[in-house]
Design a protein around this motif. Structure first.
Motif, PDB file in Angstrom:
ATOM      1  N   TYR A  43     -21.462  16.852  22.925  1.00 22.44           N
ATOM      2  CA  TYR A  43     -22.689  16.493  23.180  1.00 22.44           C
ATOM      3  C   TYR A  43     -23.670  16.615  22.001  1.00 22.44           C
ATOM      4  O   TYR A  43     -23.709  18.039  21.542  1.00 22.44           O
ATOM      5  N   ASP A 101     -12.991   8.242  18.732  1.00 25.38           N
ATOM      6  CA  ASP A 101     -14.201   8.712  19.420  1.00 25.38           C
ATOM      7  C   ASP A 101     -14.683   7.644  20.372  1.00 25.38           C
ATOM      8  O   ASP A 101     -14.996   6.420  19.755  1.00 25.38           O
ATOM      9  N   SER A 102     -15.082   7.920  21.412  1.00 24.48           N
ATOM     10  CA  SER A 102     -15.677   6.940  22.554  1.00 24.48           C
ATOM     11  C   SER A 102     -17.015   7.535  22.941  1.00 24.48           C
ATOM     12  O   SER A 102     -17.152   8.421  23.586  1.00 24.48           O
ATOM     13  N   ASN A 103     -17.955   6.935  22.314  1.00 23.19           N
ATOM     14  CA  ASN A 103     -19.346   7.460  22.522  1.00 23.19           C
ATOM     15  C   ASN A 103     -20.262   6.646  23.504  1.00 23.19           C
ATOM     16  O   ASN A 103     -20.502   5.542  23.268  1.00 23.19           O
ATOM     17  N   THR A 104     -21.174   7.455  24.221  1.00 25.03           N
ATOM     18  CA  THR A 104     -22.141   6.836  24.939  1.00 25.03           C
ATOM     19  C   THR A 104     -23.498   7.591  24.762  1.00 25.03           C
ATOM     20  O   THR A 104     -23.372   8.812  24.808  1.00 25.03           O
ATOM     21  N   SER A 105     -24.545   6.652  24.332  1.00 26.67           N
ATOM     22  CA  SER A 105     -25.630   7.498  23.773  1.00 26.67           C
ATOM     23  C   SER A 105     -26.796   6.901  24.304  1.00 26.67           C
ATOM     24  O   SER A 105     -26.961   5.599  25.010  1.00 26.67           O
ATOM     25  N   GLY A 139     -14.326  16.828  24.370  1.00 32.50           N
ATOM     26  CA  GLY A 139     -15.283  15.912  23.680  1.00 32.50           C
ATOM     27  C   GLY A 139     -16.562  16.809  23.220  1.00 32.50           C
ATOM     28  O   GLY A 139     -16.485  17.864  23.044  1.00 32.50           O
ATOM     29  N   ILE A 154     -26.138  11.899  22.479  1.00 38.71           N
ATOM     30  CA  ILE A 154     -24.724  11.308  22.440  1.00 38.71           C
ATOM     31  C   ILE A 154     -23.716  12.082  23.122  1.00 38.71           C
ATOM     32  O   ILE A 154     -23.322  13.193  22.827  1.00 38.71           O
ATOM     33  N   ILE A 175     -19.820  12.185  23.650  1.00 40.26           N
ATOM     34  CA  ILE A 175     -18.427  11.906  22.755  1.00 40.26           C
ATOM     35  C   ILE A 175     -17.205  12.388  23.677  1.00 40.26           C
ATOM     36  O   ILE A 175     -17.221  13.610  23.978  1.00 40.26           O
ATOM     37  N   TYR A 228     -25.246  20.883  18.994  1.00 42.06           N
ATOM     38  CA  TYR A 228     -23.819  20.248  19.369  1.00 42.06           C
ATOM     39  C   TYR A 228     -23.311  21.221  20.481  1.00 42.06           C
ATOM     40  O   TYR A 228     -23.289  22.461  20.223  1.00 42.06           O
TER      41      TYR A 228
END
Length: 925
Positions: free
Chosen positions: A447, A352-356, A445, A398, A400, A497
């Motif tokens: 959100y 999992d590559s997350n930007t938040s 992914g 977030i 994902i 989600y």
């Protein structure tokens, strides 16, 4: 037994007050206000602040420690919590590199005040978030460890009073301004800081009037780098009665690793976090004082704290969660003697590559009016009114992205964890797939979106009177009444989600790790592919950008943003009615050097709580059971309780320099408003074989109560020199813990059981320990050497308290200390103050402590924080009497923070934060 003549004791008191008044630029403590000061002893800088803090401690009626600003706008530390960590018995928690909260003598249930009045951050709690307040507004901070009956209840750990200045604290016109530039080395950014104070007083036809405005602004930055391991799980190798494995998958893994019959613990992955953010603090203190006659004083004050916090992070996880992890049996694995994984390679681990984005904005507005009347020389009457309103708004979103690690190489141990992701085709080449967008886009992914808002209000009024007697052992009698009406409204959405498909190329970015993360650490992947951080920092733009990539059914909901449903809100109201009486006595005239006070505080508390039961009944559709329509059933609970809190403070003077304090009292801390939240979500349909579960607060919670005893021996051998030792014991009743029990519900289809987890007043706990400390300047040294000084203290705290949540990997209950409590802590501070040069080097250390008994994402294991020490320093050069330059640094040793699961051989995370270097110019007239 040695007695002290009255003149000697009065001279000692006056000397202490004189120094305190000069150093503070403020009124002396309440216990000494009414004694006329003698000729001022002019000292400045570090020496002045140390002298003033010592005199407050020495002359107080109760056990108190203080921090005093060295100059206007200059606490010893820029952050209030970090300044407090220098006080004996206080330990702090840090959030993204800055001090954020404190505990006193092992208890985090601490009351915060501004100028002796309530203050809070609207966040479901009861206290002020100390990180919200610009330290430049403060003249000093007092920490009361065993308060008397005239002080407001609410903190079994202790009471922290933040003191601001008033216009009558100065002789006439006063102006002070400072400007700073702060550099954060890990982030590589600089941010400004400024403070301006203007004050004056005038004699007019209607009496003397004073006006003061103090304005403080801070902008700070932070970067936090983190490398973490997922929880360790033991492989189940047990066999059933028929000789077959109880867990065939675990048994096969143990066999493949060649560890049958040996304890084996495997982590379920690793993670990287890089948090980039900033804080903004804006503080205003405006005060007006009017003295129409010699016996009457009006003081009106407005204090505003305006705090903004934001970060956007890159979080990269290769982990399986609760699902098993598969070893690559062709690669070498190593374990320690207890079977804990040390190194090895795993196959096909999800990524999992997350930007938040996380934001918080908190604003507290505090309006107060105080009237002090002295109709006679013996009688003082105080009236006080206050209105306070706080708001907090928060967002968390977030984005994902999913991928897969074909090979995950992992090393854990005493140092920084290593994680590397290798492709199947060439394990020696490494990382080719982890930065390729093509390996993320096909898996899509998701959100996650969350918002919250809290509003708190309070009206408070109090009336106090004190009558002083001219002779005899009874020196004064005080009495008072207090009323408060407080409300707290909290809206907190559930996380919405949205599943997403592959995004457009311009919404991806490759963020580097190797060579950049953790100050150039090489044991990480080259980087990862993330949703654009530039977009995620704009909350509305994020939803707009993702809208084309979610389902048609979810698109409009995403564009509209999260909205609250009825059960997202909970409301509390609280009214208190208080009366107290306090008698001060002194047997000095009878030749017995004992003084003190005895009092009783009685409080009636009325609590109202409103929320919802969310009911989802079971229905039959097409012959199959399923979930029916949701209904919201209002829930209101009223409760009340009355508590009596006695207190006794004694002080015995062995000499004019040596005194013994004894104190006994009873205190209370009310539950946080978030713990009273009655909202609960009950679903009747049970699709699996497991139990139905739910969680909720508890509107019937009662306050924690503590019986506390203190003894303190204090030796004051000079105006800046003292040694002290203290012992303390607290017995706390009704510790609040989350307990799961079975409750029965019925939506019309018959009763069914739900395992509900709620906070409950549980067993009792005990905290005991001792403190030792001292400070002095080496005035006996010749010349410039006499400017050196030292301050040191040590605290030992031992606790026994219920921890029903604490369990090991096998579910066995663990006995752990109170959360956030280190058994040992110390401060060692070196000073220099001579002529135009003033300097300070401060080292703070604390031993390991429990972060939480059951951490989120920890596999329900307790998480410990390892021992930690930090070095800070500052140096000030006074160019002219009105102009000074200060250079200071924080975290100069680049301290690493390390946490672990239960035992040190199972690491959880290693964290690095910025070193900060600041340059400040200060003008005072």
């Amino acid at each position: 037994m040695r007695t002290i003549d009255q003149a000697s004791r009065r001279a000692r008191l006056l000397a202490g007050i004189s120094v305190a008044t000069v150093a503070l630029g403020a009124v002396a403590p309440a216990s000494a206000q009414d004694v006329a000061p003698s000729e001022d002893i002019i000292v400045t800088g570090v020496r002045a602040s140390l002298s003033s803090a010592q005199s407050i401690k020495r002359n107080s009626d109760v056990i108190v420690d203080s921090i005093v600003a060295e100059d206007i706008g200059k606490l010893p530390d820029r952050n209030v919590a970090e300044a407090l960590q220098r006080i004996t018995g206080i330990q702090i928690q840090r959030s993204f590199g800055e001090g954020s909260s404190v505990s006193i003598r092992g208890l985090s249930q601490v009351r915060t005040e501004v100028n002796g009045r309530d203050v809070f951050t609207a966040n479901g709690g009861r206290t002020l978030s100390l990180e919200d307040v610009p330290s430049e507004l403060l003249a000093g901070v007092d920490v009361y460890k065993n308060p008397s009956a005239d002080q407001i209840e609410g903190g079994i750990g202790g009471l922290i009073n933040l003191r601001t200045r008033k216009p009558f604290d100065f002789d006439g016109f006063k102006a002070s301004a400072s400007a700073s530039i702060n550099y954060y080395d890990l982030y590589g950014k600089s941010k400004p800081q400024a403070n301006l104070l203007l004050s004056d007083r005038w004699n007019t036809g209607i009496g003397e009037i004073g006006v003061m405005v103090d304005f403080a602004y801070q902008k700070t930055a932070f970067r936090q780098d983190q490398i973490s391991s997922q929880p360790f799980y033991e492989l189940d190798q047990t066999l059933g009665a028929n000789g077959t494995p109880n867990d065939p998958a675990d048994y096969a893994v143990a066999s493949g690793l060649g560890r049958l019959g040996q304890d084996t613990y495997l982590p379920h992955g690793v993670g990287i976090g890089q948090y980039l953010g900033d804080r903004r603090r804006l503080g205003i203190d405006a005060a007006i004082q009017w003295k129409p006659t010699e016996t009457l004083l009006f003081t009106g004050e407005y204090v505003r704290s305006d705090y903004k916090f934001q970060y956007g992070d890159y979080s990269f996880f290769a982990y399986t969660g609760d699902n098993p992890i598969t070893p690559d049996y062709t690669q070498r694995f190593t374990f320690d003697d207890d079977g804990n994984f040390r190194s090895g390679t795993f196959a096909n681990v999800p990524i999992d590559s997350n930007t938040s984005l996380e934001r918080r904005k908190s604003v507290t507005n505090d309006f107060s009016l105080n009237v002090k009347w002295n109709p006679t020389g013996n009688l003082t009457v105080n009236g006080d009114l206050q209105y306070i309103r706080g708001t907090t708004d928060g967002q968390r979103s977030i984005v994902i992205l999913h991928s897969n690690a074909e090979r995950l190489y992992q090393v854990v141990g005493s140092g920084v964890p290593t994680m590397d992701i290798l492709p199947d085709n060439d394990p020696a080449n490494g990382n080719g797939s982890v930065t390729d967008v093509a390996n993320y886009a096909p898996l899509g992914g998701g959100y996650l979106d969350h918002i919250e808002r809290s509003v708190g209000k309070e009206y408070a009024g109090r009336l106090d009177a004190e009558y002083k007697f001219d002779g005899g052992f009874l020196r004064s009698i005080s009495a008072g009444l207090r009323y408060t009406d407080r409300s707290a409204v909290t809206d907190s959405s559930t996380y919405a989600y949205y599943g997403t498909t592959a995004l457009a190329d311009n919404l991806y970015e490759v963020h580097p790790f190797r060579g950049d993360l953790y100050r150039g650490y090489q044991g990480v992947p080259d980087g990862g592919v993330f949703f654009s951080r530039g977009v995620v920092l704009d909350y509305d733009a994020t939803r707009q950008a993702l809208a084309p990539y979610v389902s048609d059914a979810q698109r409009q909901s995403l564009l509209d943003g999260v909205s609250y449903v009825p059960s997202d809100r909970n409301t509390q109201g609280e009214k208190t009615y208080t009366a107290y009486g306090l008698a001060k006595f002194d047997f000095e005239d009878a030749g017995f050097p004992l003084d003190g006070n005895i009092g009783l505080r009685v409080i009636k508390t009325k609590v109202s709580t409103d929320g919802f039961i969310v009911q989802t009944p079971q229905v039959i559709v097409g012959g199959q059971p399923g979930n029916g329509p949701i209904s919201y059933v209002g829930l209101g609970v009223n409760s009340n309780y009355t508590k009596a809190l006695p207190s006794l403070n004694l002080r015995y003077h062995f000499s004019d320099k040596l005194q013994l304090r004894l104190a006994a009292s009873k205190g209370l801390t009310r539950p946080d408003f978030s713990q009273l939240n009655p909202n609960i979500n009950i679903v009747e349909f049970n699709s699996g074989s497991g139990l139905r579960t739910a969680s909720s607060g508890n509107p019937f919670l009662k306050p924690l109560e503590a019986k506390q005893f203190d003894a303190s021996l204090e030796w004051y051998f000079s105006q800046t020199g003292s040694l002290y030792g203290a012992a303390f014991y607290k017995k706390v009743d009704g510790f609040i813990a989350n307990i799961t029990s079975t409750e029965t519900y019925d939506f019309g289809n018959g009763p069914f059981n739900v395992d509900v987890t709620r906070p409950l007043n549980g067993d009792n706990g005990k905290i005991k320990g001792f403190e030792i400390g001292g400070n002095t300047f080496f005035d006996f040294l010749p010349g410039l050497l006499s400017g050196f000084g030292v301050q040191a203290n040590f605290t030992y705290v031992d606790s026994k308290a219920p921890s029903p949540d604490a369990a090991d990997n096998e579910g066995n209950k663990l006995t752990v200390p109170l959360e956030l409590l280190s058994k040992y802590s110390y401060n060692l501070i070196g000073f220099y103050d001579k002529g135009p040069l003033s300097a300070r080097v401060a080292y703070n250390w604390r031993s390991k402590y429990v972060v939480t008994t059951r951490g989120n994402g920890s596999g329900n294991l307790p998480i410990f924080n390892d021992a930690r020490g930090q070095l800070d320093a500052s140096i000030t050069y006074t160019v002219t009497p009105n102009f000074a330059l200060t250079l200071d640094g924080v975290n100069l040793t680049n301290t690493e923070n390390r946490t672990y699961y239960g035992i040190a051989s199972r690491p959880q995370s290693n964290v690095l934060n910025d070193r900060r270097v600041s340059l400040t110019a200060r003008l005072t007239y």
